[in-house]
Design a protein around this motif. Sequence first.
Motif, PDB file in Angstrom:
ATOM      1  N   UNK A 183     -20.177 135.131   8.556  1.00 36.27           N
ATOM      2  CA  UNK A 183     -19.890 134.413   9.800  1.00 36.27           C
ATOM      3  C   UNK A 183     -19.514 132.953   9.530  1.00 36.27           C
ATOM      4  N   UNK A 184     -19.970 132.415   8.407  1.00 27.89           N
ATOM      5  CA  UNK A 184     -19.586 131.049   8.052  1.00 27.89           C
ATOM      6  C   UNK A 184     -18.125 130.999   7.603  1.00 27.89           C
ATOM      7  N   UNK A 185     -17.685 132.032   6.886  1.00 25.48           N
ATOM      8  CA  UNK A 185     -16.265 132.114   6.526  1.00 25.48           C
ATOM      9  C   UNK A 185     -15.423 132.250   7.787  1.00 25.48           C
ATOM     10  N   UNK A 186     -15.900 133.045   8.749  1.00 27.29           N
ATOM     11  CA  UNK A 186     -15.174 133.194  10.019  1.00 27.29           C
ATOM     12  C   UNK A 186     -15.041 131.849  10.721  1.00 27.29           C
ATOM     13  N   UNK A 187     -16.118 131.072  10.731  1.00 29.91           N
ATOM     14  CA  UNK A 187     -16.062 129.757  11.372  1.00 29.91           C
ATOM     15  C   UNK A 187     -15.058 128.854  10.665  1.00 29.91           C
ATOM     16  N   UNK A 188     -15.028 128.912   9.334  1.00 24.94           N
ATOM     17  CA  UNK A 188     -14.095 128.090   8.577  1.00 24.94           C
ATOM     18  C   UNK A 188     -12.654 128.479   8.810  1.00 24.94           C
ATOM     19  N   UNK A 189     -12.368 129.781   8.780  1.00 26.77           N
ATOM     20  CA  UNK A 189     -10.978 130.215   9.008  1.00 26.77           C
ATOM     21  C   UNK A 189     -10.544 129.909  10.433  1.00 26.77           C
ATOM     22  N   UNK A 190     -11.407 130.211  11.403  1.00 27.74           N
ATOM     23  CA  UNK A 190     -11.052 129.974  12.798  1.00 27.74           C
ATOM     24  C   UNK A 190     -10.740 128.497  13.032  1.00 27.74           C
ATOM     25  N   UNK A 191     -11.613 127.624  12.583  1.00 29.85           N
ATOM     26  CA  UNK A 191     -11.431 126.199  12.812  1.00 29.85           C
ATOM     27  C   UNK A 191     -10.241 125.631  12.058  1.00 29.85           C
ATOM     28  N   UNK A 192     -10.172 125.912  10.766  1.00 30.77           N
ATOM     29  CA  UNK A 192      -9.169 125.231   9.950  1.00 30.77           C
ATOM     30  C   UNK A 192      -7.753 125.705  10.205  1.00 30.77           C
ATOM     31  N   UNK A 193      -7.566 126.983  10.480  1.00 33.79           N
ATOM     32  CA  UNK A 193      -6.212 127.448  10.786  1.00 33.79           C
ATOM     33  C   UNK A 193      -5.766 126.913  12.139  1.00 33.79           C
ATOM     34  N   UNK A 194      -6.661 126.908  13.110  1.00 36.54           N
ATOM     35  CA  UNK A 194      -6.316 126.323  14.411  1.00 36.54           C
ATOM     36  C   UNK A 194      -5.913 124.856  14.269  1.00 36.54           C
ATOM     37  N   UNK A 195      -6.708 124.101  13.538  1.00 38.01           N
ATOM     38  CA  UNK A 195      -6.423 122.675  13.363  1.00 38.01           C
ATOM     39  C   UNK A 195      -5.105 122.489  12.613  1.00 38.01           C
ATOM     40  N   UNK A 196      -4.899 123.287  11.579  1.00 40.17           N
ATOM     41  CA  UNK A 196      -3.672 123.152  10.785  1.00 40.17           C
ATOM     42  C   UNK A 196      -2.439 123.451  11.630  1.00 40.17           C
ATOM     43  N   UNK A 197      -2.511 124.499  12.440  1.00 43.15           N
ATOM     44  CA  UNK A 197      -1.375 124.854  13.284  1.00 43.15           C
ATOM     45  C   UNK A 197      -1.087 123.747  14.301  1.00 43.15           C
ATOM     46  N   UNK A 198      -2.126 123.177  14.896  1.00 38.98           N
ATOM     47  CA  UNK A 198      -1.936 122.085  15.846  1.00 38.98           C
ATOM     48  C   UNK A 198      -1.341 120.857  15.157  1.00 38.98           C
ATOM     49  N   UNK A 199      -1.787 120.573  13.942  1.00 39.61           N
ATOM     50  CA  UNK A 199      -1.248 119.432  13.188  1.00 39.61           C
ATOM     51  C   UNK A 199       0.217 119.655  12.854  1.00 39.61           C
ATOM     52  N   UNK A 200       0.560 120.860  12.415  1.00 38.22           N
ATOM     53  CA  UNK A 200       1.957 121.151  12.077  1.00 38.22           C
ATOM     54  C   UNK A 200       2.864 120.956  13.280  1.00 38.22           C
ATOM     55  N   UNK A 201       2.438 121.435  14.426  1.00 35.92           N
ATOM     56  CA  UNK A 201       3.253 121.293  15.629  1.00 35.92           C
ATOM     57  C   UNK A 201       3.387 119.828  16.044  1.00 35.92           C
ATOM     58  N   UNK A 202       2.288 119.075  15.980  1.00 34.68           N
ATOM     59  CA  UNK A 202       2.337 117.668  16.367  1.00 34.68           C
ATOM     60  C   UNK A 202       3.185 116.854  15.399  1.00 34.68           C
ATOM     61  N   UNK A 203       3.099 117.165  14.130  1.00 32.66           N
ATOM     62  CA  UNK A 203       3.941 116.465  13.151  1.00 32.66           C
ATOM     63  C   UNK A 203       5.417 116.697  13.436  1.00 32.66           C
ATOM     64  N   UNK A 204       5.754 117.883  13.870  1.00 35.38           N
ATOM     65  CA  UNK A 204       7.147 118.160  14.218  1.00 35.38           C
ATOM     66  C   UNK A 204       7.633 117.232  15.326  1.00 35.38           C
ATOM     67  N   UNK A 205       6.771 116.917  16.278  1.00 38.20           N
ATOM     68  CA  UNK A 205       7.204 116.035  17.368  1.00 38.20           C
ATOM     69  C   UNK A 205       7.534 114.643  16.841  1.00 38.20           C
ATOM     70  N   UNK A 206       6.819 114.179  15.832  1.00 33.70           N
ATOM     71  CA  UNK A 206       7.103 112.864  15.254  1.00 33.70           C
ATOM     72  C   UNK A 206       8.460 112.874  14.558  1.00 33.70           C
ATOM     73  N   UNK A 207       8.833 114.002  13.997  1.00 35.53           N
ATOM     74  CA  UNK A 207      10.116 114.122  13.304  1.00 35.53           C
ATOM     75  C   UNK A 207      11.292 114.261  14.266  1.00 35.53           C
ATOM     76  N   UNK A 208      11.014 114.499  15.540  1.00 33.85           N
ATOM     77  CA  UNK A 208      12.091 114.640  16.505  1.00 33.85           C
ATOM     78  C   UNK A 208      13.012 115.806  16.180  1.00 33.85           C
ATOM     79  N   UNK A 209      14.304 115.615  16.411  1.00 32.06           N
ATOM     80  CA  UNK A 209      15.272 116.676  16.153  1.00 32.06           C
ATOM     81  C   UNK A 209      15.329 117.075  14.694  1.00 32.06           C
TER      82      UNK A 209
END
Length: 388
Positions: free
Chosen positions: A318-344
């Motif tokens: 369950x600790x591995x589940x918590x790590x995967x759930x949290x870190x992949x969610x955070x990484x995906x949100x970061x990737x999307x937000x970084x794209x906005x800084x790059x614009x087109x």
Amino acid sequence: MTLTDPLDLLDFDSLLSEEERQIRATVARFVTDHVRPHVADWFEEGTFPREIAPELGRLGVLGMHLDGYGCAGTSAVAYGLACLELEAGDSGLRSFVSVQGSLAMFSVWRYGSAEQKAEWLPRMAAGEAIGCFGLTEPDFGSDPANMRTRAVRDGGDWILDGTKMWITNGSIADVATVWAQTEDGIRGFLVPRDTPGFTTRTIKRKLSLRASITGELSLDGVRLPDSARLPLAEGLGAPLSCLGEARFGIVFGSTGAALDCLRTAIGYANSRIQFGKPIAAFQLTQEKLADMAVDLNTAALLALHLGRLKDAGRLKPHQISAGKLNNVRRALAIARECRTILGGSGITLDYSPLRHANNLESVLTYEGTSEIHTLVIGQTLTGHAAYR
């Protein structure tokens, strides 16, 4: 004071041993020299260069956390740091290493016979033989207990019939670990590529993990001797333990993808001039970067904590589940937000964030969907298994 790297915010490297820092730096150099110059082309073309497998073998990352048979026998944290740097290059690269070492090799190392280990593990550690892991089926992903693939006794042999789907390395693998229902429960079998009745198909038209080979495995009357059965694998717990090994690597790997996105966004923001100054000087951009840096460092510290628990023999599923759930969610949100800084410019393969975001959509799903990991944590908290 200006940080040289986003993970310097909380001095992440100070928590590592000198050996761990050296391993991380070595893998990072490999990615810089051998992956980054080519990965955009691999992604665009939908290919994975099989010839990189021996290079990864020489680097020592294939099955690096296993002992013997040419494997490096490193700590869990060292393996995790390697996954971090590999996925900073591309999720497809980390997926290859993860499936090779934590699924295919681990299944043989943990559940195989002495003969199976001697036949496959040294070649797989060297990247001379590629493995895959056949558990998921077209109709059964999150519910592998109800898989339809069957293995039936026929004298001293086994006859396997069934289909496996979404198998990383599937159509380039030299050997597949295939899980099947038997009259005694779920069992694992090693199926060499040239076995009659065993065929593979590469899945095309993917929008994610394009620099990775994903395949379908078909078994039509595949006859195997009993020596192909993994003798110590009994029940669903065997393949699930392999998945736990792979999920652990994702906890670190997804953090690496986020790190690469944030590095890219900071570099771009400092060079992109609008209204007479770099966009990095605007408050809205700094708010985005600050929030992402805090999330990134939190994810990295969580990954390191789980790695220390694993090395101490105290890490629970369950600790591995918590790590995967949290870190992949955070990484995906970061990737999307970084794209906005790059614009087109961010929608092109000249920059990595949208490529990482596309890849992380798959990482969010494979090795246990975010929904399943949520329910694992929910069951741990309440005692009720909501998916049953």
